[in-house]
Write an enzyme that holds these catalytic residues in place. Structure first.
Site, short mmCIF file in Angstrom:
data_model
loop_
_atom_site.label_atom_id
_atom_site.label_comp_id
_atom_site.label_asym_id
_atom_site.label_seq_id
_atom_site.Cartn_x
_atom_site.Cartn_y
_atom_site.Cartn_z
CB THR A 46 -40.54 -10.45 -12.45
OG1 THR A 46 -39.44 -9.54 -12.30
CG2 THR A 46 -40.19 -11.47 -13.52
CB THR A 79 -37.58 -16.02 -13.07
OG1 THR A 79 -36.48 -15.99 -12.16
CG2 THR A 79 -38.31 -14.68 -13.05
CE1 TYR A 226 1.66 7.37 -19.35
CE2 TYR A 226 0.62 8.51 -21.19
CZ TYR A 226 1.42 8.53 -20.07
OH TYR A 226 1.99 9.70 -19.65
CE LYS A 287 8.44 13.46 -8.86
NZ LYS A 287 9.57 14.38 -8.66
CG HIS A 288 8.69 8.17 -8.68
ND1 HIS A 288 7.90 8.12 -9.80
CD2 HIS A 288 9.68 9.07 -8.96
CE1 HIS A 288 8.39 8.95 -10.73
NE2 HIS A 288 9.46 9.54 -10.23
N GLY A 317 6.63 18.14 -8.64
CA GLY A 317 5.84 17.19 -9.41
C GLY A 317 5.28 16.06 -8.58
CG ASN A 430 16.58 -2.85 3.26
OD1 ASN A 430 15.85 -3.59 3.88
ND2 ASN A 430 17.66 -3.28 2.61
NE ARG A 450 17.19 -2.75 7.40
CZ ARG A 450 15.95 -2.54 6.97
NH1 ARG A 450 15.38 -1.36 7.18
NH2 ARG A 450 15.29 -3.48 6.35
CG PHE A 485 16.08 -7.69 12.04
CD1 PHE A 485 17.28 -7.77 11.34
CD2 PHE A 485 15.23 -8.78 11.98
CE1 PHE A 485 17.61 -8.88 10.59
CE2 PHE A 485 15.54 -9.90 11.22
CZ PHE A 485 16.74 -9.95 10.52
NE ARG A 532 9.32 -8.22 8.00
CZ ARG A 532 9.54 -9.42 7.47
NH1 ARG A 532 10.69 -10.04 7.67
NH2 ARG A 532 8.59 -10.02 6.77
CG HIS A 536 9.03 -5.92 -0.53
ND1 HIS A 536 8.74 -6.77 0.50
CD2 HIS A 536 10.34 -5.63 -0.42
CE1 HIS A 536 9.84 -7.01 1.20
NE2 HIS A 536 10.82 -6.32 0.66
#
Length: 536
Positions: A46, A79, A226, A287-288, A317, A430, A450, A485, A532, A536
């Site tokens: 085409t 087409t 992994y 880290k993490h 690390g 927190n 907290r 808060f 805020r 998470h």
């Protein structure tokens, strides 16, 4: 609509006699067409693809010869015709289908090589509305889906990377059902991702971030050894979002990034991007997915050393993110510590040479920083569902801070409060962050209470002081930020005990007055942000 109840088994081997080639990305198409021609395959094509193959001297029929109808409406219609779709959808072992092909002069198509208008590229480059709409492919997806549905008899190829496997398959004389099934699966995934990009663009244009149907598409960048743990499978997909970061970065050296590396590197780079490079050099050590230390400085080296001083033990690390070009002096210090990844907008040649002496150290360059104010979407899965939200692009500089205590913060305290609140936005809730003179001096993350976050941050500050040989922790005289808060005065009292003299928090607790009174009793300054930053 009636559905055929015929049970006709799919053949294993299908010989390719006729191929339809219609591609926007013409990478490798001439070589493929030539190889097909040499195998005796009739070529049909085409528009632009037909022109490319003809200019290469290949015998190729125009699709209009199958349809008996020219391309019209600037190529929008070419087409979408029974002459094409009948050739793709016909069941070759069904007598009724064969009769229909004979009666209507339909030629069977055994191979379809199709890729789509570059909608994703046009969108990423910020094409205007008419241009973007014009790059929504219609005939391509229709042919791909038709071919994939009839994979019992038709081989569909949508990616130039599959041209070589196709030719290898044909060396055996025909394509196998397993190969055709694999190509069909890839084809449906491709059209799904394409439609996802179109739907996402419309949601942006119409300012509808939460449409009735939400899909997320991605292209496999790499399979991983992994996931979070060795018993989990994982892969990295890129969504095409035009945002500098780990997904778009160039890996200059080092081992393949792991699942956890990518997650942590993204967290680090998004955090350091909060600090504009024209204001000051900045460094974040992660880290993490939580920061061990964040700091600005007069130089990048000073920013790194100050960030490291916050928690040098946890930094081992970790991931290091920088907001400016990595230089030799900073690289020399970084390689003294075991580090998994460095990510920066750029790196100079001298720094490259220093990092090269640590061949396992991964070095990523992005070319730019992500803009923390630019909106976007984030997503995570839950059982049976997908949680989607707009990116947290709230900036403390844009907020109207409200002084709620008798004492007004000093100019330095206010700067440190803003710094701490920027960092707290990127700490798992927190979150409590102590900062002083543009440097984190204590970070408490991810605690159920907290109060515990405040105490842990204070304890880490004490440990850091001992490691640095300081007579007192740097939290003395610091500003402290809470990303949400303070529900009771106990958290504030822990912060005061650690040495904080000013506090920044969203406010909005039923016990705000109790918390404010505790601050006034201690003679510290406190401001409310009204925003805020849960994470998470």
């Amino acid at each position: 609509m009636a559905v055929s109840s015929k049970k006709i088994p799919a053949p294993d081997q299908v010989t390719i006699a006729t191929a339809l080639l219609s591609v926007s990305d013409k990478t490798g198409i001439v070589d493929l067409a030539r190889a097909l021609h040499e195998k005796g395959v009739r070529l049909v094509s085409t528009g632009g693809t037909h022109k490319t193959l003809s200019e290469a001297g290949l015998p190729v029929r125009d699709v209009s010869e199958l349809t008996g109808f020219p391309e019209v409406m600037d190529g929008r219609v070419k087409t979408l015709h029974p002459g094409v779709h009948g050739g793709l959808l016909a069941i070759r072992d069904d007598a009724d289908h064969l009769a229909a092909m004979r009666d209507h002069g339909i030629t069977g198509i055994d191979l379809a090589v199709i890729n789509l208008y570059p909608f994703e590229d046009v969108r990423a480059k910020g094409g205007d509305y008419p241009t973007t709409v014009e790059n929504i492919d219609i005939g391509g997806p229709a042919m791909i889906r038709a071919s994939a549905k009839n994979h019992a008899y038709v081989t569909i190829v949508t990616d130039p990377s599959d041209y070589a496997p196709l030719l290898n398959e044909m060396e055996k004389g025909a394509t196998t059902l397993t190969f055709r099934q694999t190509m069909a699966a890839k084809a449906y995934a491709r059209t799904a991702a394409y439609d996802t990009a179109i739907a996402g663009w419309f949601a942006e244009v119409l300012d509808t971030p939460m449409p009735r149907h939400r899909t997320i598409g991605g292209v496999l960048k790499e399979e991983m050894r992994y996931g979070e743990n060795p018993h989990q499978k994982a892969a990295f997909y890129v969504t095409g979002e035009n945002r500098p970061g780990v997904a778009t970065a160039t890996l200059l050296q080092g081992k393949q990034l792991s699942y956890n590396n990518i997650n942590d590197t993204d967290a680090a780079f998004e955090l350091v991007a909060e600090f504009l490079p024209e204001n000051a050099p900045a460094c974040a050590i992660i880290k993490h997915a939580n920061p061990c230390g964040v700091a600005t400085g007069s130089t990048l080296l000073e920013a790194y050393n100050r960030a490291l001083a916050c928690d040098s033990t946890s930094a081992f690390g970790g991931i290091i993110a920088l907001n400016r070009t990595l230089d030799a002096a900073t690289a020399t210090e970084i390689v003294k510590l075991f580090t998994e990844v460095i990510i920066a907008p750029d790196v100079d040649e001298a720094a490259k040479a220093i990092i090269a002496k640590k061949p396992n150290l991964r070095l990523l360059v992005t070319g730019a920083l992500p803009d923390p104010r630019v909106p976007g979407l984030t997503a995570k899965t839950v059982s049976g569902g997908l949680l989607v939200q707009t990116r947290d692009n709230g900036m403390v500089e844009d907020l109207e801070l409200k002084v709620v205590t008798k004492r007004t913060p000093t100019a330095q305290e206010l700067e440190d409060m803003k710094f701490a609140f920027k960092v707290a936005k990127h700490v798992k809730s927190n979150a409590v962050v102590y900062a002083k003179d543009g440097q984190t001096v204590g970070i408490g993350a991810g605690q159920m209470s907290r109060v515990d976050s405040a105490r842990i941050a204070g304890l880490k500050a004490e440990e850091a002081a001992r490691a640095l040989g300081l007579p007192a922790p740097l939290t003395q005289g610091s500003a402290v930020a809470s990303e949400a808060f303070l529900p009771f005065a106990d958290g504030l009292l822990s912060m005061i005990a650690a040495g904080a003299t000013s506090v920044i928090q969203p406010g909005g607790s039923m016990r705000d007055e109790e918390v404010i009174k505790a601050a006034d009793d201690a003679g510290i300054a406190m401001v409310f942000t009204g925003m805020r930053h849960f994470k998470h």
